[in-house]
Design a protein around this motif. Structure first.
Motif, mmCIF file in Angstrom:
data_model
loop_
_atom_site.group_PDB
_atom_site.id
_atom_site.type_symbol
_atom_site.label_atom_id
_atom_site.label_comp_id
_atom_site.label_asym_id
_atom_site.label_seq_id
_atom_site.Cartn_x
_atom_site.Cartn_y
_atom_site.Cartn_z
ATOM 1 N N THR A 1 -13.845 -1.469 -12.043
ATOM 2 C CA THR A 1 -13.561 -0.367 -11.062
ATOM 3 C C THR A 1 -14.788 0.446 -11.291
ATOM 4 O O THR A 1 -15.266 0.648 -12.032
ATOM 5 C CB THR A 1 -12.307 0.524 -11.733
ATOM 6 O OG1 THR A 1 -12.605 0.843 -13.115
ATOM 7 C CG2 THR A 1 -11.115 -0.268 -11.678
ATOM 8 N N THR B 1 -10.330 5.268 -8.197
ATOM 9 C CA THR B 1 -10.672 4.785 -6.836
ATOM 10 C C THR B 1 -10.572 3.308 -6.846
ATOM 11 O O THR B 1 -10.610 2.643 -7.798
ATOM 12 C CB THR B 1 -12.369 4.893 -6.758
ATOM 13 O OG1 THR B 1 -12.725 4.510 -5.392
ATOM 14 C CG2 THR B 1 -13.145 4.331 -7.974
ATOM 15 N N TYR B 2 -10.409 2.916 -5.631
ATOM 16 C CA TYR B 2 -10.195 1.451 -5.379
ATOM 17 C C TYR B 2 -11.529 0.610 -5.253
ATOM 18 O O TYR B 2 -11.447 -0.801 -5.292
ATOM 19 C CB TYR B 2 -9.374 1.065 -4.271
ATOM 20 C CG TYR B 2 -10.115 1.435 -2.744
ATOM 21 C CD1 TYR B 2 -11.177 0.654 -2.126
ATOM 22 C CD2 TYR B 2 -9.959 2.852 -2.017
ATOM 23 C CE1 TYR B 2 -11.807 0.884 -0.984
ATOM 24 C CE2 TYR B 2 -10.360 3.062 -0.898
ATOM 25 C CZ TYR B 2 -11.655 1.944 -0.356
ATOM 26 O OH TYR B 2 -12.077 2.606 0.482
ATOM 27 N N SER C 1 -4.598 3.531 -6.194
ATOM 28 C CA SER C 1 -5.083 2.869 -5.234
ATOM 29 C C SER C 1 -4.974 1.324 -5.312
ATOM 30 O O SER C 1 -4.729 0.878 -6.279
ATOM 31 C CB SER C 1 -6.534 3.521 -5.301
ATOM 32 O OG SER C 1 -7.292 2.885 -6.414
ATOM 33 N N GLN D 1 1.017 -1.211 -0.032
ATOM 34 C CA GLN D 1 0.262 0.014 -0.045
ATOM 35 C C GLN D 1 0.878 1.264 0.054
ATOM 36 O O GLN D 1 0.559 2.134 -0.795
ATOM 37 C CB GLN D 1 -0.722 0.145 0.937
ATOM 38 C CG GLN D 1 -1.843 1.353 1.311
ATOM 39 C CD GLN D 1 -2.869 1.241 2.491
ATOM 40 O OE1 GLN D 1 -2.611 0.654 3.317
ATOM 41 N NE2 GLN D 1 -3.800 2.010 2.265
ATOM 42 N N ARG E 1 -9.306 -3.281 -2.205
ATOM 43 C CA ARG E 1 -9.740 -3.661 -0.843
ATOM 44 C C ARG E 1 -10.269 -4.930 -0.925
ATOM 45 O O ARG E 1 -10.193 -6.167 -0.187
ATOM 46 C CB ARG E 1 -10.616 -2.831 -0.068
ATOM 47 C CG ARG E 1 -10.045 -1.561 0.522
ATOM 48 C CD ARG E 1 -8.658 -1.252 0.306
ATOM 49 N NE ARG E 1 -8.299 0.101 1.019
ATOM 50 C CZ ARG E 1 -7.641 1.084 0.785
ATOM 51 N NH1 ARG E 1 -6.991 0.684 -0.478
ATOM 52 N NH2 ARG E 1 -7.387 2.256 1.310
ATOM 53 N N GLU F 1 0.502 3.563 -3.288
ATOM 54 C CA GLU F 1 -0.258 4.811 -3.085
ATOM 55 C C GLU F 1 0.824 6.039 -3.356
ATOM 56 O O GLU F 1 0.450 7.248 -3.886
ATOM 57 C CB GLU F 1 -0.940 4.999 -1.832
ATOM 58 C CG GLU F 1 -2.214 4.312 -1.613
ATOM 59 C CD GLU F 1 -2.752 4.113 -0.285
ATOM 60 O OE1 GLU F 1 -2.295 4.744 0.714
ATOM 61 O OE2 GLU F 1 -3.953 3.642 -0.045
ATOM 62 N N TYR G 1 -3.407 -4.092 1.622
ATOM 63 C CA TYR G 1 -3.330 -2.634 2.546
ATOM 64 C C TYR G 1 -3.371 -2.818 3.770
ATOM 65 O O TYR G 1 -4.040 -3.987 4.548
ATOM 66 C CB TYR G 1 -4.752 -1.958 1.986
ATOM 67 C CG TYR G 1 -5.908 -2.741 2.204
ATOM 68 C CD1 TYR G 1 -6.467 -2.350 3.399
ATOM 69 C CD2 TYR G 1 -6.251 -3.915 1.550
ATOM 70 C CE1 TYR G 1 -7.655 -3.041 3.805
ATOM 71 C CE2 TYR G 1 -7.582 -4.361 1.853
ATOM 72 C CZ TYR G 1 -8.044 -4.070 3.129
ATOM 73 O OH TYR G 1 -9.287 -4.867 3.619
#
Length: 248
Positions: free
Chosen positions: A222, A208-209, A160, A151, A163, A155, A183
């Motif tokens: 995504t 975005t994750y 991203s 992570q 999760r 990042e 993460y």
């Protein structure tokens, strides 16, 4: 329960991993504009059978294919199909090889033709994040040390970390304990011990994750339509450091 493997069992998994890695090397030669993920899937299944192995994913919870083929905004679990890949696409091919009851799991992302600078950076950073995680996979560390290394690096590079989908233990079953997130804080989770075999498989996105699942119940995309990439190895924890069982 975390299942500790003997050296002989790890060697059996390594043999499965060698078939898987060889298959990925051949797929790398096939990736070009015009090929379909269904053609890649057929090749992978044939390759495994030629080497005395079977595709563990086929039939898993009703899944119909030997591989997952996940282009562009598909994070993972994409159904192989007849849509030709085009110049500028990226695509992840994920497969699990069963050789005499022992499994190996590896995903690899590929550039199709000439890709954008952003796409190439995503591929490079995702692959490097896998190896950042593997560096932490040593006896005495904790799962969280792997997670945090991935992570932190990803990042910092502007991407991203997904999760919802994570790594896992593997052996005679595809998904064993422990879970291996990509993460989270360091120094948390199960301590790594000699004989553990796990997958590390970071999925990074340009936006975005967060993800959404298609109507087929499998395909994860995504949420914002950004690109996603994934690299995965199966590795054994040993007293001499991590051994990658799916080394290409």
């Amino acid at each position: 329960m975390i299942i500790i493997k003997t050296k002989e069992q790890i060697e059996n998994m390594k043999k499965a991993g060698e078939i898987l890695a060889a298959c990925h090397r051949e797929i790398a030669k096939m990736i070009k504009p015009g090929i379909t993920t269904l053609e890649i899937d057929a090749f992978a299944e044939s390759f495994m059978k030629k080497h005395g192995a079977t595709p563990e994913q086929k039939g898993y919870n009703g899944y119909q294919f030997a591989t997952c083929g996940s282009p562009n905004d598909v994070i993972c679990h994409g159904f192989p199909n007849k849509t030709p890949l085009k110049d500028g696409d990226i695509v992840t091919i994920d497969m699990v090889v069963n050789l005499n009851g022992w499994l190996a799991d590896s995903a690899w992302s590929y550039a199709v033709g000439n890709v954008s600078e952003q796409a190439q950076k995503l591929l490079d950073v995702t692959k490097e994040s896998l190896y950042k995680g593997i560096e932490q996979a040593v006896v005495g560390n904790r799962i969280g040390d792997i997670s945090h290394a991935i992570q932190t690096y990803a990042e910092a590079e502007g991407f991203s970390v997904v999760r919802e989908f994570i790594g896992h233990g593997i052996g005679e079953e595809m998904h064993e304990q422990p879970q291996v997130p990509h993460y989270g804080p360091p120094h948390r989770g199960p301590r790594l011990k000699e004989g553990m075999v796990i997958t590390i498989e970071p999925m990074l996105n340009t936006g975005t994750y967060r993800s959404k699942i298609d109507a087929d119940g499998w395909t994860a995309r995504t949420l914002d339509g950004g690109l996603s990439a994934q690299y995965e190895h199966t590795l054994a924890i040993t007293a001499d450091g991590p051994i990658i069982l799916t080394q290409q």
